[in-house]
Motif scaffolding. Structure first.
Motif, PDB file in Angstrom:
ATOM      1  N   ILE A  11     -13.640   5.831  34.662  1.00  0.00           N
ATOM      2  CA  ILE A  11     -13.761   4.477  35.137  1.00  0.00           C
ATOM      3  C   ILE A  11     -14.740   3.519  34.174  1.00  0.00           C
ATOM      4  N   ARG A  12     -14.369   2.196  34.080  1.00  0.00           N
ATOM      5  CA  ARG A  12     -15.262   1.430  33.491  1.00  0.00           C
ATOM      6  C   ARG A  12     -15.475   0.247  34.544  1.00  0.00           C
ATOM      7  N   VAL A  13     -16.764  -0.330  34.641  1.00  0.00           N
ATOM      8  CA  VAL A  13     -17.027  -1.183  35.472  1.00  0.00           C
ATOM      9  C   VAL A  13     -17.269  -2.652  34.433  1.00  0.00           C
ATOM     10  N   ARG A  14     -16.553  -3.604  34.505  1.00  0.00           N
ATOM     11  CA  ARG A  14     -16.992  -4.581  33.601  1.00  0.00           C
ATOM     12  C   ARG A  14     -17.839  -5.539  34.336  1.00  0.00           C
ATOM     13  N   PRO A  15     -18.358  -6.442  33.550  1.00  0.00           N
ATOM     14  CA  PRO A  15     -19.803  -7.507  33.992  1.00  0.00           C
ATOM     15  C   PRO A  15     -19.002  -8.386  34.909  1.00  0.00           C
ATOM     16  N   PHE A  16     -19.884  -8.912  35.826  1.00  0.00           N
ATOM     17  CA  PHE A  16     -19.280 -10.216  36.662  1.00  0.00           C
ATOM     18  C   PHE A  16     -18.789 -11.077  35.545  1.00  0.00           C
ATOM     19  N   TRP A  54     -20.416   1.857  32.852  1.00  0.00           N
ATOM     20  CA  TRP A  54     -20.973   0.659  33.495  1.00  0.00           C
ATOM     21  C   TRP A  54     -21.445  -0.307  32.434  1.00  0.00           C
ATOM     22  N   SER A  55     -21.003  -1.503  32.597  1.00  0.00           N
ATOM     23  CA  SER A  55     -21.051  -2.422  31.238  1.00  0.00           C
ATOM     24  C   SER A  55     -22.248  -3.459  31.587  1.00  0.00           C
ATOM     25  N   PHE A  56     -22.947  -3.440  32.418  1.00  0.00           N
ATOM     26  CA  PHE A  56     -24.095  -4.283  32.858  1.00  0.00           C
ATOM     27  C   PHE A  56     -25.256  -3.905  33.559  1.00  0.00           C
ATOM     28  N   GLY A  92      -5.419  -0.833  36.060  1.00  0.00           N
ATOM     29  CA  GLY A  92      -6.394  -1.542  36.825  1.00  0.00           C
ATOM     30  C   GLY A  92      -5.936  -2.877  37.464  1.00  0.00           C
ATOM     31  N   GLN A  93      -6.517  -3.278  38.245  1.00  0.00           N
ATOM     32  CA  GLN A  93      -6.176  -4.983  38.930  1.00  0.00           C
ATOM     33  C   GLN A  93      -6.293  -5.816  37.225  1.00  0.00           C
ATOM     34  N   THR A  94      -5.608  -6.903  37.554  1.00  0.00           N
ATOM     35  CA  THR A  94      -5.540  -8.081  36.469  1.00  0.00           C
ATOM     36  C   THR A  94      -7.028  -8.536  36.418  1.00  0.00           C
ATOM     37  N   GLY A  95      -7.502  -8.712  35.464  1.00  0.00           N
ATOM     38  CA  GLY A  95      -8.924  -9.101  34.998  1.00  0.00           C
ATOM     39  C   GLY A  95      -9.761  -8.122  34.911  1.00  0.00           C
ATOM     40  N   ALA A  96      -9.654  -6.872  35.288  1.00  0.00           N
ATOM     41  CA  ALA A  96     -10.455  -5.772  35.324  1.00  0.00           C
ATOM     42  C   ALA A  96     -11.272  -5.253  33.971  1.00  0.00           C
ATOM     43  N   GLY A  97     -10.534  -5.590  33.046  1.00  0.00           N
ATOM     44  CA  GLY A  97     -10.967  -5.149  31.574  1.00  0.00           C
ATOM     45  C   GLY A  97      -9.997  -4.133  30.964  1.00  0.00           C
ATOM     46  N   LYS A  98      -8.696  -4.016  31.269  1.00  0.00           N
ATOM     47  CA  LYS A  98      -7.832  -3.058  30.517  1.00  0.00           C
ATOM     48  C   LYS A  98      -7.568  -3.420  28.982  1.00  0.00           C
ATOM     49  N   SER A  99      -7.256  -4.754  28.863  1.00  0.00           N
ATOM     50  CA  SER A  99      -7.097  -5.258  27.394  1.00  0.00           C
ATOM     51  C   SER A  99      -8.262  -5.251  26.537  1.00  0.00           C
ATOM     52  N   PHE A 100      -9.493  -5.536  27.268  1.00  0.00           N
ATOM     53  CA  PHE A 100     -10.455  -5.599  26.408  1.00  0.00           C
ATOM     54  C   PHE A 100     -10.888  -4.279  25.967  1.00  0.00           C
ATOM     55  N   SER A 101     -10.710  -3.153  27.135  1.00  0.00           N
ATOM     56  CA  SER A 101     -10.976  -1.776  26.592  1.00  0.00           C
ATOM     57  C   SER A 101     -10.083  -1.322  25.619  1.00  0.00           C
ATOM     58  N   MET A 203      -5.390 -14.765  39.078  1.00  0.00           N
ATOM     59  CA  MET A 203      -6.278 -14.069  38.863  1.00  0.00           C
ATOM     60  C   MET A 203      -6.776 -14.248  37.408  1.00  0.00           C
ATOM     61  N   ASN A 204      -5.872 -14.191  36.607  1.00  0.00           N
ATOM     62  CA  ASN A 204      -6.306 -14.359  34.979  1.00  0.00           C
ATOM     63  C   ASN A 204      -5.332 -15.137  34.516  1.00  0.00           C
ATOM     64  N   GLN A 205      -5.725 -16.267  33.909  1.00  0.00           N
ATOM     65  CA  GLN A 205      -4.529 -17.239  33.312  1.00  0.00           C
ATOM     66  C   GLN A 205      -3.824 -16.473  31.993  1.00  0.00           C
ATOM     67  N   SER A 206      -4.458 -15.591  31.432  1.00  0.00           N
ATOM     68  CA  SER A 206      -3.850 -15.050  30.273  1.00  0.00           C
ATOM     69  C   SER A 206      -3.383 -13.441  30.529  1.00  0.00           C
ATOM     70  N   SER A 207      -3.496 -13.283  31.728  1.00  0.00           N
ATOM     71  CA  SER A 207      -3.060 -11.795  31.917  1.00  0.00           C
ATOM     72  C   SER A 207      -1.646 -11.591  31.707  1.00  0.00           C
ATOM     73  N   SER A 208      -1.166 -10.266  31.145  1.00  0.00           N
ATOM     74  CA  SER A 208       0.483  -9.999  31.038  1.00  0.00           C
ATOM     75  C   SER A 208       0.775  -9.329  32.149  1.00  0.00           C
TER      76      SER A 208
HETATM   77  P1  ADP Z   1      -7.076  -7.129  32.079  1.00  0.00           P
HETATM   78  O1  ADP Z   1      -6.676  -6.804  30.844  1.00  0.00           O
HETATM   79  O2  ADP Z   1      -7.493  -5.843  32.820  1.00  0.00           O
HETATM   80  O3  ADP Z   1      -6.378  -8.001  32.748  1.00  0.00           O
HETATM   81  P2  ADP Z   1      -9.044  -8.284  30.528  1.00  0.00           P
HETATM   82  O4  ADP Z   1      -9.538  -6.970  29.660  1.00  0.00           O
HETATM   83  O5  ADP Z   1      -8.474  -9.409  29.938  1.00  0.00           O
HETATM   84  O6  ADP Z   1      -8.483  -7.806  31.817  1.00  0.00           O
HETATM   85  O7  ADP Z   1     -10.723  -8.545  30.882  1.00  0.00           O
HETATM   86  C1  ADP Z   1     -10.808 -10.049  31.616  1.00  0.00           C
HETATM   87  C2  ADP Z   1     -11.798 -10.764  30.958  1.00  0.00           C
HETATM   88  O8  ADP Z   1     -13.260  -9.790  31.020  1.00  0.00           O
HETATM   89  C3  ADP Z   1     -11.739 -11.012  29.592  1.00  0.00           C
HETATM   90  O9  ADP Z   1     -12.409 -12.116  29.248  1.00  0.00           O
HETATM   91  C4  ADP Z   1     -12.844  -9.860  28.948  1.00  0.00           C
HETATM   92  O10 ADP Z   1     -13.218 -10.220  27.652  1.00  0.00           O
HETATM   93  C5  ADP Z   1     -13.940  -9.395  29.905  1.00  0.00           C
HETATM   94  N1  ADP Z   1     -14.318  -8.167  30.087  1.00  0.00           N
HETATM   95  C6  ADP Z   1     -13.877  -7.339  30.245  1.00  0.00           C
HETATM   96  N2  ADP Z   1     -14.177  -5.835  30.372  1.00  0.00           N
HETATM   97  C7  ADP Z   1     -15.172  -6.220  29.811  1.00  0.00           C
HETATM   98  C8  ADP Z   1     -16.451  -5.635  29.205  1.00  0.00           C
HETATM   99  N3  ADP Z   1     -16.379  -4.269  29.432  1.00  0.00           N
HETATM  100  N4  ADP Z   1     -17.653  -5.985  28.617  1.00  0.00           N
HETATM  101  C9  ADP Z   1     -17.525  -7.569  28.499  1.00  0.00           C
HETATM  102  N5  ADP Z   1     -16.320  -8.418  28.761  1.00  0.00           N
HETATM  103  C10 ADP Z   1     -15.639  -7.760  29.503  1.00  0.00           C
END
Ligand code: ADP
Ligand code: MG
Length: 343
Positions: A11-16, A54-56, A92-101, A203-208
């Motif tokens: 699992i990966r916890v993104r920052p707030f 854990w990211s923060f 994971g939920q939209t905005g949780a960091g899938k695409s970022f990862s 939840m996230n304007q650009s989420s797919s």
């Molecule tokens: P998802 O694809 O799950 O909808 P995103 O990957 O687009 O979510 O992440 C949402 C926002 O949070 C993006 O702006 C992304 O850059 C940021 N983010 C996500 N995970 C992290 C992380 N581990 N560290 C820093 N920023 C992150």
């Protein structure tokens, strides 16, 4: 002891994010080693995973894109180069960091670019030993149970999934492009990303709202005096799944509600398939959704699967987070049963 068809779950916890900070959201998660505890109004629930990133927060060990790659990417690449099919999916939920990862940014490349980069380094090493490595990539999107080639033309009709008796499911007519360098592979990924269907949600304007499936086909070949000494083939599926939230919580209406249903069908079936595999059921409902049908030869048999479950730390997302952690927990059980049965 065999571990084929094992699922390794991290699992990966993104920052707030800004929104969470602006409403003064509290942290609903605590990570200690491989354990993650989520606390809602009623209970504190602890799960164990293969790894927790854990990211923060300086008091915790910070996980960078490199750390995530070191843990998941290197292992996956090793298996792929050994000739196994590999599958990595971000859930994971939209905005949780899938695409970022999975994709990341130019400054902070995610798993796909890092895997591609190491793969070409390896291919160069192979070449010094007289081994030829051919690499091709494909990129498709599954949206409302339809497959679209992200490397094709916009006007192209959706593609069909077929199943070859020996070679398994495949997408008819899906483009496979030869990529001779990691830059080229990356360019292909970026052009596919640009073509992805995006629809804004609350939840996230650009989420797919679609599942994005990037595949790398690797062929390693060595021949001496025109005779094949060995040939190894493997397929790596890198999947950025659509948001796992129920459509109501994302505030979707109209056509998006319809999308929500179709997305849920693929994700629900993925859950069912994982459940059936974890329980060693005779019938695994792969063919109930396009996504699981295509993953048939990646989720069972002689292949390896990695799940990266992305979660928000915020208390106002804790119910979605709990649902993601429960899903990830179930995915992890596939491993235990596979190992026990093969002893
Ligand atoms: P998802 O694809 O799950 O909808 P995103 O990957 O687009 O979510 O992440 C949402 C926002 O949070 C993006 O702006 C992304 O850059 C940021 N983010 C996500 N995970 C992290 C992380 N581990 N560290 C820093 N920023 C992150
Ligand atoms: Mg995304």
């Amino acid at each position: 002891m065999g571990t084929s068809s094992a699922v390794k779950v991290s699992i990966r916890v993104r920052p707030f994010n800004k929104r969470e900070l602006s409403i003064g959201a509290k942290c609903a998660l605590a990570v200690e080693g491989v354990k993650c505890t989520a606390t809602n109004d009623k209970e504190a629930k602890t799960f164990s995973f293969d790894e927790c990133f854990w990211s923060f927060d300086k008091s915790q060990e910070f996980s960078s894109q490199e750390n995530v790659y070191e843990s998941i990417g290197t292992e996956l690449l090793k298996h792929a180069l050994d000739g196994y099919n590999c599958c990595l999916m971000a859930y994971g939920q939209t905005g949780a960091g899938k695409s970022f990862s999975m994709m990341g940014s130019r400054k902070q490349p995610g798993l796909i670019p890092q895997i591609a980069s190491s793969l070409y380094d390896f291919a160069a090493k192979n070449e010094n030993e007289g081994i030829q490595t051919e690499i091709e990539v494909s990129y498709m999107e599954i949206y409302c149970e339809k497959v679209r080639d992200l490397l094709g033309k916009k006007s192209d009709k959706p593609l069909r999934v077929r199943e070859h008796p020996a070679l398994g499911p495949y997408v008819e007519g899906l483009k496979k492009l030869a990529a001779t360098s990691s830059e080229e592979a990356l360019q292909i990924m970026l052009s596919g990303n640009a073509a992805r269907t995006v629809a804004a949600t609350n939840m996230n304007q650009s989420s797919s709202r679609s599942h994005a499936v990037f595949q790398i086909f690797i062929k390693q070949k060595k021949s001496e005096d025109g005779v094949n000494v060995f040939e190894k083939k493997s397929k790596v599926a890198l999947i950025d799944l659509a948001g796992s939230e129920r459509s109501s919580s994302a505030g979707t209406v109209g056509t998006r509600l319809k999308e929500g249903g179709a997305i849920n069908k693929s994700l629900t079936t993925l859950g069912k398939v994982i459940h059936a595999l974890s329980e060693k059921k005779k019938h695994v409902p792969y063919r109930e959704s396009v996504l699981t049908w295509l993953l048939k030869d990646s989720l069972g048999g002689n292949s390896r699967t990695w799940v990266l479950a992305a979660v928000s730390p915020a208390d106002d997302s804790v119910e979605e987070t709990l649902s993601t952690l429960r899903w990830a927990d179930r995915a992890r059980k596939v491993q235990c049963h596979a190992v026990i049965n093969e002893d």
